[in-house]
Scaffold this motif. Structure first.
Motif, mmCIF file in Angstrom:
data_model
loop_
_atom_site.group_PDB
_atom_site.id
_atom_site.type_symbol
_atom_site.label_atom_id
_atom_site.label_comp_id
_atom_site.label_asym_id
_atom_site.label_seq_id
_atom_site.Cartn_x
_atom_site.Cartn_y
_atom_site.Cartn_z
ATOM 1 N N ASP A 86 0.825 -1.215 0.000
ATOM 2 C CA ASP A 86 0.000 0.000 0.000
ATOM 3 C C ASP A 86 0.857 1.262 0.000
ATOM 4 O OD1 ASP A 86 -2.376 -1.428 -0.071
ATOM 5 O OD2 ASP A 86 -2.708 -1.310 2.094
ATOM 6 N N ASP A 87 1.902 1.272 0.812
ATOM 7 C CA ASP A 87 2.779 2.444 0.875
ATOM 8 C C ASP A 87 3.539 2.640 -0.436
ATOM 9 O OD1 ASP A 87 1.994 3.068 3.471
ATOM 10 O OD2 ASP A 87 3.610 1.887 4.373
ATOM 11 N N ILE A 88 3.965 1.560 -1.053
ATOM 12 C CA ILE A 88 4.657 1.658 -2.344
ATOM 13 C C ILE A 88 3.700 2.183 -3.408
ATOM 14 C CG2 ILE A 88 5.701 0.301 -4.210
ATOM 15 C CD1 ILE A 88 6.977 -1.446 -1.991
ATOM 16 N N ASN A 89 2.484 1.656 -3.444
ATOM 17 C CA ASN A 89 1.483 2.143 -4.407
ATOM 18 C C ASN A 89 1.230 3.638 -4.228
ATOM 19 O OD1 ASN A 89 0.917 -0.173 -5.912
ATOM 20 N ND2 ASN A 89 -0.590 -0.893 -4.437
ATOM 21 N N LYS A 90 1.104 4.099 -2.990
ATOM 22 C CA LYS A 90 0.891 5.520 -2.725
ATOM 23 C C LYS A 90 2.064 6.351 -3.232
ATOM 24 C CE LYS A 90 -1.973 4.810 1.344
ATOM 25 N NZ LYS A 90 -1.989 4.789 2.807
ATOM 26 N N GLU A 91 3.273 5.892 -2.975
ATOM 27 C CA GLU A 91 4.469 6.625 -3.405
ATOM 28 C C GLU A 91 4.543 6.716 -4.927
ATOM 29 O OE1 GLU A 91 7.573 8.963 -2.482
ATOM 30 O OE2 GLU A 91 6.541 7.833 -0.905
ATOM 31 N N ILE A 92 4.232 5.626 -5.604
ATOM 32 C CA ILE A 92 4.247 5.614 -7.070
ATOM 33 C C ILE A 92 3.196 6.574 -7.617
ATOM 34 C CG2 ILE A 92 3.763 4.176 -9.099
ATOM 35 C CD1 ILE A 92 5.061 1.827 -7.497
ATOM 36 N N LYS A 93 2.009 6.520 -7.067
ATOM 37 C CA LYS A 93 0.918 7.386 -7.534
ATOM 38 C C LYS A 93 1.216 8.857 -7.251
ATOM 39 C CE LYS A 93 -2.516 3.761 -7.418
ATOM 40 N NZ LYS A 93 -3.659 3.151 -6.750
ATOM 41 N N LYS A 94 1.899 9.146 -6.137
ATOM 42 C CA LYS A 94 2.297 10.521 -5.826
ATOM 43 C C LYS A 94 3.208 11.088 -6.911
ATOM 44 C CE LYS A 94 4.363 10.827 -1.857
ATOM 45 N NZ LYS A 94 4.856 11.028 -0.493
ATOM 46 N N CYS A 95 3.974 10.215 -7.548
ATOM 47 C CA CYS A 95 4.905 10.637 -8.601
ATOM 48 C C CYS A 95 4.244 10.674 -9.979
ATOM 49 C CB CYS A 95 6.119 9.720 -8.613
ATOM 50 S SG CYS A 95 7.134 9.894 -7.147
ATOM 51 N N GLY A 96 2.938 10.413 -10.037
ATOM 52 C CA GLY A 96 2.196 10.549 -11.283
ATOM 53 C C GLY A 96 2.089 9.296 -12.127
ATOM 54 N N TYR A 97 2.442 8.153 -11.570
ATOM 55 C CA TYR A 97 2.345 6.893 -12.305
ATOM 56 C C TYR A 97 1.192 6.065 -11.769
ATOM 57 C CZ TYR A 97 7.029 7.984 -13.989
ATOM 58 O OH TYR A 97 8.107 8.594 -14.570
ATOM 59 N N LYS A 98 0.687 5.160 -12.599
ATOM 60 C CA LYS A 98 -0.330 4.211 -12.153
ATOM 61 C C LYS A 98 0.363 3.064 -11.434
ATOM 62 C CE LYS A 98 -3.549 5.231 -15.851
ATOM 63 N NZ LYS A 98 -4.291 4.706 -16.996
ATOM 64 N N SER A 99 -0.333 2.477 -10.491
ATOM 65 C CA SER A 99 0.229 1.363 -9.733
ATOM 66 C C SER A 99 -0.898 0.421 -9.329
ATOM 67 C CB SER A 99 0.943 1.895 -8.493
ATOM 68 O OG SER A 99 1.545 0.859 -7.771
ATOM 69 N N PHE A 100 -0.638 -0.872 -9.451
ATOM 70 C CA PHE A 100 -1.655 -1.878 -9.166
ATOM 71 C C PHE A 100 -1.029 -3.049 -8.410
ATOM 72 C CE2 PHE A 100 -2.028 -0.195 -13.488
ATOM 73 C CZ PHE A 100 -3.255 0.471 -13.428
ATOM 74 N N ASN A 101 -1.829 -3.706 -7.590
ATOM 75 C CA ASN A 101 -1.440 -5.003 -7.029
ATOM 76 C C ASN A 101 -1.936 -6.044 -8.023
ATOM 77 O OD1 ASN A 101 -0.309 -3.968 -4.676
ATOM 78 N ND2 ASN A 101 -2.270 -3.944 -3.634
ATOM 79 N N ILE A 102 -1.014 -6.791 -8.642
ATOM 80 C CA ILE A 102 -1.426 -7.697 -9.710
ATOM 81 C C ILE A 102 -1.218 -9.168 -9.390
ATOM 82 C CG2 ILE A 102 -1.067 -5.947 -11.472
ATOM 83 C CD1 ILE A 102 1.455 -7.610 -12.319
#
Length: 116
Positions: A86-102
Motif C-alpha cells: 500500500d505504501d509503495i502504491n501511494k508513493e508511485i501514484k504521488k509521482c504521477g504513475y499508475k500502480s496496481f497489485n497484480i
C-alpha cells in the motif's frame, strides 16, 4: 522513471523487479525470482488498456498469448512483502504513475499461473 525506482529502493525493501518487455508477464516476472517460487498473476488487478484490447481482437490472439508476448499495460513489476504494497502504491501514484497489485508470489508447485 529511473529516479522513482531509486527513491523506492531507498525507502522500501524491494525483493525483486521485472521490466516487462519482450516475453511479457509470463516470462519476465519468473526470471526475477528464485527457481523455487512461482507467481500467481490476477488479471483483474488492472484494466487492459484499449490499445491491447485492439491488438488482441484484430490479431486474433488468446489471453495467454497476450500475457506471454505483451506487457498488457504493466511496464514494471516490483516484488515486495505484502505489508509494504500500500505504501509503495501511494508513493508511485504521488509521482504521477499508475500502480496496481497484480498478484502474489507462492511456493512453486507448477510454473507461473495467470488467473482471473
Amino acid at each position: 522513471y529511473p529516479s522513482l525506482i531509486t527513491k523506492l529502493l531507498k525507502k522500501f525493501n524491494i525483493n525483486a523487479m521485472a521490466h516487462i518487455t519482450g516475453g511479457g508477464l509470463t516470462e519476465n516476472i519468473p526470471r526475477s525470482i528464485p527457481k523455487n517460487l512461482a507467481v500467481n498473476i490476477d488479471t483483474k488487478g488492472w484494466e487492459l488498456p484499449d490499445f491491447f484490447r485492439w491488438i488482441k481482437k484484430n490479431g486474433n490472439l488468446t489471453d495467454m498469448d497476450m500475457y506471454r508476448i505483451f506487457n498488457c499495460g504493466i511496464g514494471m513489476v516490483l516484488i515486495t512483502d505484502q505489508k509494504f504494497s500500500d505504501d509503495i502504491n501511494k508513493e508511485i501514484k504521488k509521482c504521477g504513475y499508475k500502480s496496481f497489485n497484480i498478484g502474489r508470489v507462492t511456493n512453486k508447485e507448477k510454473d507461473s499461473v495467470i488467473y482471473s
